[in-house]
Design a protein around this motif. Sequence first.
Motif, mmCIF file in Angstrom:
data_model
loop_
_atom_site.group_PDB
_atom_site.id
_atom_site.type_symbol
_atom_site.label_atom_id
_atom_site.label_comp_id
_atom_site.label_asym_id
_atom_site.label_seq_id
_atom_site.Cartn_x
_atom_site.Cartn_y
_atom_site.Cartn_z
ATOM 1 N N VAL A 127 -30.981 17.796 -8.091
ATOM 2 C CA VAL A 127 -31.807 17.040 -9.041
ATOM 3 C C VAL A 127 -31.623 15.571 -8.704
ATOM 4 C CG1 VAL A 127 -32.176 16.452 -11.460
ATOM 5 C CG2 VAL A 127 -31.632 18.804 -10.811
ATOM 6 N N PHE A 128 -32.706 14.952 -8.237
ATOM 7 C CA PHE A 128 -32.636 13.577 -7.759
ATOM 8 C C PHE A 128 -33.139 12.603 -8.817
ATOM 9 C CE2 PHE A 128 -34.690 9.872 -5.813
ATOM 10 C CZ PHE A 128 -33.558 9.284 -5.261
ATOM 11 N N LEU A 129 -32.380 11.503 -9.016
ATOM 12 C CA LEU A 129 -32.717 10.455 -9.978
ATOM 13 C C LEU A 129 -32.764 9.119 -9.243
ATOM 14 C CD1 LEU A 129 -30.336 11.682 -12.816
ATOM 15 C CD2 LEU A 129 -32.812 12.057 -12.660
ATOM 16 N N HIS A 130 -33.928 8.488 -9.268
ATOM 17 C CA HIS A 130 -34.170 7.281 -8.475
ATOM 18 C C HIS A 130 -33.486 6.053 -9.059
ATOM 19 C CE1 HIS A 130 -36.977 5.344 -11.294
ATOM 20 N NE2 HIS A 130 -37.463 6.557 -11.546
ATOM 21 N N GLY A 131 -33.394 5.022 -8.232
ATOM 22 C CA GLY A 131 -32.847 3.746 -8.661
ATOM 23 C C GLY A 131 -33.940 2.779 -9.092
ATOM 24 N N GLY A 132 -33.510 1.539 -9.341
ATOM 25 C CA GLY A 132 -34.442 0.513 -9.770
ATOM 26 C C GLY A 132 -33.999 -0.239 -11.000
ATOM 27 N N GLY A 133 -32.701 -0.239 -11.282
ATOM 28 C CA GLY A 133 -32.182 -1.017 -12.402
ATOM 29 C C GLY A 133 -32.643 -0.540 -13.759
ATOM 30 N N TRP A 134 -33.040 0.716 -13.862
ATOM 31 C CA TRP A 134 -33.577 1.326 -15.093
ATOM 32 C C TRP A 134 -34.901 0.705 -15.525
ATOM 33 C CZ3 TRP A 134 -28.468 -0.735 -15.506
ATOM 34 C CH2 TRP A 134 -27.456 0.205 -15.225
ATOM 35 N N LEU A 135 -35.418 -0.261 -14.744
ATOM 36 C CA LEU A 135 -36.648 -0.940 -15.166
ATOM 37 C C LEU A 135 -37.802 -0.758 -14.196
ATOM 38 C CD1 LEU A 135 -36.812 -3.786 -13.333
ATOM 39 C CD2 LEU A 135 -35.050 -4.471 -14.933
ATOM 40 N N ARG A 136 -37.535 -0.169 -13.034
ATOM 41 C CA ARG A 136 -38.603 0.096 -12.064
ATOM 42 C C ARG A 136 -38.167 1.274 -11.196
ATOM 43 N NH1 ARG A 136 -36.236 -4.753 -10.223
ATOM 44 N NH2 ARG A 136 -37.886 -5.951 -11.231
ATOM 45 N N SER A 147 -39.540 4.845 -8.594
ATOM 46 C CA SER A 147 -40.424 6.005 -8.601
ATOM 47 C C SER A 147 -39.680 7.231 -8.117
ATOM 48 C CB SER A 147 -41.629 5.748 -7.681
ATOM 49 O OG SER A 147 -42.356 6.937 -7.444
ATOM 50 N N ARG A 148 -40.010 8.359 -8.712
ATOM 51 C CA ARG A 148 -39.410 9.615 -8.262
ATOM 52 C C ARG A 148 -39.836 9.949 -6.840
ATOM 53 N NH1 ARG A 148 -44.107 11.337 -10.958
ATOM 54 N NH2 ARG A 148 -45.194 13.065 -9.917
ATOM 55 N N LYS A 149 -40.880 9.321 -6.330
ATOM 56 C CA LYS A 149 -41.421 9.629 -5.005
ATOM 57 C C LYS A 149 -40.715 8.877 -3.888
ATOM 58 C CE LYS A 149 -45.935 10.981 -6.773
ATOM 59 N NZ LYS A 149 -45.696 12.406 -6.463
ATOM 60 N N VAL A 150 -39.810 7.966 -4.237
ATOM 61 C CA VAL A 150 -39.091 7.166 -3.238
ATOM 62 C C VAL A 150 -37.595 7.407 -3.392
ATOM 63 C CG1 VAL A 150 -38.610 4.848 -2.387
ATOM 64 C CG2 VAL A 150 -40.908 5.418 -3.244
ATOM 65 N N PHE A 151 -36.968 7.940 -2.358
ATOM 66 C CA PHE A 151 -35.530 8.216 -2.432
ATOM 67 C C PHE A 151 -34.759 6.902 -2.484
ATOM 68 C CE2 PHE A 151 -31.441 9.989 -1.575
ATOM 69 C CZ PHE A 151 -31.526 11.310 -1.959
ATOM 70 N N THR A 152 -34.946 6.071 -1.494
ATOM 71 C CA THR A 152 -34.467 4.690 -1.531
ATOM 72 C C THR A 152 -35.467 3.852 -0.753
ATOM 73 O OG1 THR A 152 -33.132 4.862 0.479
ATOM 74 C CG2 THR A 152 -32.031 5.354 -1.586
ATOM 75 N N PHE A 198 -44.778 9.099 -26.102
ATOM 76 C CA PHE A 198 -44.655 8.558 -24.756
ATOM 77 C C PHE A 198 -45.520 9.364 -23.789
ATOM 78 C CE2 PHE A 198 -40.787 7.329 -26.926
ATOM 79 C CZ PHE A 198 -40.601 6.012 -26.541
ATOM 80 N N ARG A 199 -45.581 8.879 -22.565
ATOM 81 C CA ARG A 199 -46.329 9.569 -21.516
ATOM 82 C C ARG A 199 -45.625 10.862 -21.123
ATOM 83 N NH1 ARG A 199 -43.531 8.401 -16.553
ATOM 84 N NH2 ARG A 199 -41.972 6.776 -16.897
ATOM 85 N N PRO A 200 -46.351 11.797 -20.521
ATOM 86 C CA PRO A 200 -45.687 12.969 -19.967
ATOM 87 C C PRO A 200 -44.748 12.556 -18.829
ATOM 88 C CG PRO A 200 -48.049 13.328 -20.134
ATOM 89 C CD PRO A 200 -47.811 11.866 -20.382
ATOM 90 N N LEU A 201 -43.672 13.284 -18.679
ATOM 91 C CA LEU A 201 -42.716 13.046 -17.594
ATOM 92 C C LEU A 201 -42.861 14.143 -16.555
ATOM 93 C CD1 LEU A 201 -39.593 12.086 -19.729
ATOM 94 C CD2 LEU A 201 -41.159 10.534 -18.551
ATOM 95 N N SER A 202 -42.829 13.749 -15.301
ATOM 96 C CA SER A 202 -43.089 14.693 -14.214
ATOM 97 C C SER A 202 -41.920 14.751 -13.244
ATOM 98 C CB SER A 202 -44.359 14.287 -13.446
ATOM 99 O OG SER A 202 -45.476 14.238 -14.305
ATOM 100 N N LEU A 203 -41.863 15.836 -12.512
ATOM 101 C CA LEU A 203 -40.940 15.974 -11.401
ATOM 102 C C LEU A 203 -41.696 16.518 -10.202
ATOM 103 C CD1 LEU A 203 -40.128 19.248 -10.945
ATOM 104 C CD2 LEU A 203 -38.791 18.816 -13.004
ATOM 105 N N LEU A 257 -38.498 4.270 -18.252
ATOM 106 C CA LEU A 257 -37.891 3.020 -17.825
ATOM 107 C C LEU A 257 -37.546 2.163 -19.039
ATOM 108 C CD1 LEU A 257 -40.258 2.331 -14.807
ATOM 109 C CD2 LEU A 257 -38.029 3.483 -14.791
ATOM 110 N N SER A 258 -36.753 1.125 -18.803
ATOM 111 C CA SER A 258 -36.242 0.353 -19.936
ATOM 112 C C SER A 258 -37.340 -0.391 -20.687
ATOM 113 C CB SER A 258 -35.168 -0.626 -19.470
ATOM 114 O OG SER A 258 -35.679 -1.523 -18.485
ATOM 115 N N GLY A 259 -38.479 -0.649 -20.041
ATOM 116 C CA GLY A 259 -39.595 -1.254 -20.749
ATOM 117 C C GLY A 259 -40.306 -0.298 -21.687
ATOM 118 N N GLU A 260 -39.999 0.992 -21.544
ATOM 119 C CA GLU A 260 -40.596 2.024 -22.393
ATOM 120 C C GLU A 260 -39.650 2.485 -23.494
ATOM 121 O OE1 GLU A 260 -43.194 4.820 -19.647
ATOM 122 O OE2 GLU A 260 -41.249 4.420 -18.701
ATOM 123 N N ALA A 261 -38.381 2.628 -23.155
ATOM 124 C CA ALA A 261 -37.395 3.151 -24.108
ATOM 125 C C ALA A 261 -36.008 2.711 -23.672
ATOM 126 C CB ALA A 261 -37.476 4.672 -24.183
#
Length: 262
Positions: free
Chosen positions: A35-44, A46-51, A15-20, A77-81
């Motif tokens: 430690v912040f985890l973004h939303g998006g239905g597990w399918l979209r 970005s870590r750069k957008v809080f909401t 897979f691609r590298p994962l960044s923070l 994301l769910s399209g990857e794994a």
Amino acid sequence: MSTILEIDFAQPPGFRPLSLDLRTPSAADAAPVVVFLHGGGWLRGSRKVFTPGIGAAESFDRIVAAGFAVASCEYRLSGEALFPAQLDDVAAALAWLHAHGAEHGVDASRLVLWGVSAGATLAALTGLGRDDVRGVVDWFGPTDLIALAQHDTGEPPAETREARWLGAPATEIPDAALRASPIAHVHAGSPPFHIAHGTDDEHVPFAQSASFARALRAAGVDVEFHPVDGGRHFWQGLDDTGPVFDRAIEFAARVTARVQPG
């Protein structure tokens, strides 16, 4: 002002590298970390957008100004794994913080997970399964995927966000759906939780958080539950999101406070 570092924290095989993005207060010295985890239905998402609709100044910077480092982490994301790969990604981010956080003025022993929507599910599952998490901020996260599958989104069952994450509709694979549902993992040793959910949320029913809060309280867990009247998903409908941020920040400060010598 805060310092922002972009860091590759993991490279899952194939897979691609994962960044923070690591934001730290000026002259950070052993700052507690969100430690912040973004939303998006597990399918979209970005870590750069809080909401969506809330800028960095009102979110990330507000938390840093309160004295916290913020590690905004991406996950596959769910399209990857499929599930549970995302939990492995969160664990890898926490492992990086424990190994390298001190180099950047971060005290990873005082760590709070803060997730929104799908990210809140990941935050809750992670917090419920570890003993190094001081607390979890759960903003309008799905907590019972079998019940969520009954919520009519107008989509075919196999195309809902949870089905794409699990690999099939929750009702067809109930064992996997339970493993991915925080409400099924509540136990007496769970970390403190701060839960906030808008009463008019059209995407994740308010009942998801209400039921989760009841389950936590029944297990004797320290839980703050804040229904937000008129709030919709991602806090749409609120003229001022400052109060919801401030309550969550106050919770994070409480659970990460240094223990004073007796």
